[in-house]
Design a protein around this motif. Structure first.
Motif, short mmCIF file in Angstrom:
data_model
loop_
_atom_site.label_atom_id
_atom_site.label_comp_id
_atom_site.label_asym_id
_atom_site.label_seq_id
_atom_site.Cartn_x
_atom_site.Cartn_y
_atom_site.Cartn_z
N LEU A 1 0.79 -1.22 -0.13
CA LEU A 1 0.43 -0.06 0.10
C LEU A 1 0.45 1.46 0.40
O LEU A 1 0.70 1.98 -0.52
CB LEU A 1 -0.77 -0.23 1.02
N PHE B 1 2.81 2.13 -3.72
CA PHE B 1 1.52 2.42 -4.15
C PHE B 1 1.79 3.97 -4.22
O PHE B 1 1.74 4.23 -5.01
CB PHE B 1 0.25 1.55 -3.74
N ILE B 2 0.67 4.12 -3.35
CA ILE B 2 1.02 5.52 -2.30
C ILE B 2 2.02 6.21 -2.72
O ILE B 2 1.92 7.51 -3.87
CB ILE B 2 0.34 5.92 -1.22
N LEU C 1 -7.61 9.13 -4.45
CA LEU C 1 -7.54 8.16 -3.27
C LEU C 1 -8.97 7.82 -2.32
O LEU C 1 -8.93 7.01 -1.99
CB LEU C 1 -6.29 8.16 -2.40
N GLY D 1 -9.91 4.26 -2.86
CA GLY D 1 -9.88 3.48 -2.60
C GLY D 1 -9.59 3.06 -0.91
O GLY D 1 -9.58 2.07 -0.04
N PHE E 1 -6.18 0.74 -7.13
CA PHE E 1 -6.13 0.75 -5.23
C PHE E 1 -7.34 0.66 -5.18
O PHE E 1 -7.21 0.70 -4.42
CB PHE E 1 -5.77 2.87 -5.65
#
Length: 507
Positions: free
Chosen positions: A291, A294-295, A317, A320, A374
């Motif tokens: 996570l 990805f962010i 975001l 997600g 996401f």
């Protein structure tokens, strides 16, 4: 009347009312939300801080890094202290100190004071997270209730990290940079008013003496290792970085050896001989790893490639984030029908599929592909973290929940750090190898453009010629790095899913 050897000293009796249990959980979510938001909000304030305080390059790195260095080094000792002096007591001390340190940071007159303030926030922050999770372990004794409470805890932690950019963007659009630290006062003042009345106390009935040498070794293990990971991402495998990591590993070996010899260890490392505990910790770490990584790259892609503002990127975001919360809550209903080990391993495999979607989404250029990925990753993270934390807590004696929670928190911090540094390092390596610099750049501009995508965007903005050419090349190079990172991450997560399943198949 004497206390039985393995009975936890606690005001959390089985007859505690449901209303008080859930009220206590609501109050505990305030420091959880604050610490998780604090992990991501600073990055958006660094441009304003740089203009106001004019830190050197070294000072700027310390402003960013000192918080996680102090926090990582003290999580295990603070979890052990909570077992000894009382988790509620430590939580109140930590919250008071966190509020005062936040005020110190908000009104820092120079970079040195801000570094001191950030270090102080990390010191008191290390008291908060293990205490919240261990209190939940002792407040909620029923399996389903405990899983629901942990789902809410995990959702707040993940949600706070995703909310950081939105909160930071809003505050910085309307107030000065110090407002991101004053946010701590707004959250902690109601907590300090309610916590003494709502939260029960609990502690280990046989804590043993405070072991100063073990505390020193714990700090000397985590801090150098965390620092080395960050340094390798910045400057590669230099002799100094390798020496720092080696020193941390040596201290870690000495720490383990000492714990095995102590009659009442600060941290019972024998917990790791339990495959359920080890598998749960590994699953937790990898969920955060995927996570956070990805962010890290999607926030840059949305802002520097797609041209979104920090606020808009944060809002992107939100779906997600919502799925992360819902998945964490929904999985509580699924576990009675599907084994917890299958859920955790399956969540990691879903994370692998999510990275596969990124890899095939037209060179990471489509917002739709990123959104789908996401959503999948949020579902995987919410479900996996909830069950992994529940397995970790339920596999240890309740009187050791503080130390076990500290290990869980350390896995959170290490997972987030590895996600940004390892995956970010892959992206940076590919970016530097593929970017094509236009002719005529001076040495300084060429250096900045080749270091990071942000540097290339900054250089392109003031070039009279070739600015568009540089920007296009930099954006394509960055997205190529994202694709390679996604492919590698998908493979790693699939392999991790198999390993975790083997560890948790009896859970």
């Amino acid at each position: 009347m004497k206390t039985a050897p393995n009975t936890i000293i606690s005001k959390t009796q089985p007859t505690i009312s449901a209303r008080r249990r859930w009220s206590a959980l609501a109050v505990l979510m305030l420091p959880v939300l604050l610490v998780s938001v604090d992990n991501t909000v600073l990055a958006f304030a660094m441009p304003s801080i740089s203009q106001a305080l004019q830190p050197t390059g070294v000072q700027q790195l310390w402003i960013i890094d000192v918080y996680s260095l102090v926090l990582a080094g003290l999580l295990v000792p603070m979890g052990s202290f909570g077992d000894r002096i009382g988790r509620k007591k430590l939580l109140l001390i930590g919250s008071t100190g966190f509020a005062l340190a936040s005020a110190l940071a908000a009104f820092s007159p120079n970079a040195t004071w801000l570094i001191i303030g950030r270090a102080s926030i990390g010191f008191f922050g290390a008291m908060l997270m293990p205490s919240t999770l261990s209190l939940i372990r002792n407040i909620f004794t029923h399996d389903t209730e405990r899983r629901t409470a942990i789902a809410i805890w995990a959702a707040m932690f993940s949600g706070g990290a995703a909310l950081g950019p939105i909160v930071g963007g809003f505050l910085l659009e309307h107030f000065q940079w110090g407002s991101i630290f004053l946010m701590g006062l707004v959250v902690l003042l109601p907590f300090l008013a309610l916590a003494p009345w709502v939260l029960p106390e609990s502690q280990d009935p046989n804590p043993g003496a405070v072991d100063i040498l073990s505390i020193f070794l714990a700090i000397s293990t985590m801090t150098p290792i965390v620092y080395a990971i960050k340094a390798v991402a910045e400057s590669g495998l230099t002799p100094l970085n390798l020496l720092t990591a080696t020193a941390g590993l040596i201290c870690g070996a000495l720490f383990i050896r000492r714990q095995l010899k102590q009659p009442i260890p600060m941290l019972d490392v024998r917990l790791f001989t339990n495959p359920t505990f080890t598998g749960a910790i590994l699953g937790n770490l990898l969920a955060i790893f995927s996570l956070a990584g990805f962010i890290f790259f999607v926030s840059q892609h949305l802002q520097l490639v797609r041209g979104m503002s920090p606020m808009d990127a944060g809002i992107f975001l939100l779906p997600g984030l919502t799925v992360t919360v819902l998945a964490g809550l929904a999985v509580v209903k699924i576990v009675p029908k599907i084994s917890p080990g299958t859920v955790v391993a399956g969540s990691l495999m879903l994370g692998a599929v999510a990275y596969g979607v990124v890899a095939i989404s037209d060179n990471a250029a489509t917002n739709l592909g990123l959104m789908i990925a996401f959503l999948m990753l949020g579902s995987a993270s919410g479900a996996g973290e909830t069950i992994a934390n529940d397995l970790m807590l339920s596999s240890v004696p309740s009187e050791k929940s503080g130390a076990a929670s500290a290990i869980s928190e350390a896995s959170y911090e290490l997972g987030a750090l590895l996600g940004t540094t390892v995956l970010g390092g892959i992206i940076t390596a590919v970016y530097r190898s593929q970017i094509q610099l236009p002719q005529g750049l001076n040495a300084d501009d060429a250096h900045h453009a080749q270091e990071t995508l942000g540097g290339a965007v900054s250089v392109a903005q003031h070039l009279e010629h070739h600015g568009t050419e540089l920007l296009t090349s930099a954006q394509h190079a960055f997205d190529s790095g994202v694709v390679w990172t996604a492919v590698i991450s998908a493979i790693l997560m699939a392999l991790a899913s198999i390993i975790v399943y083997r560890l948790l198949r009896q859970a």
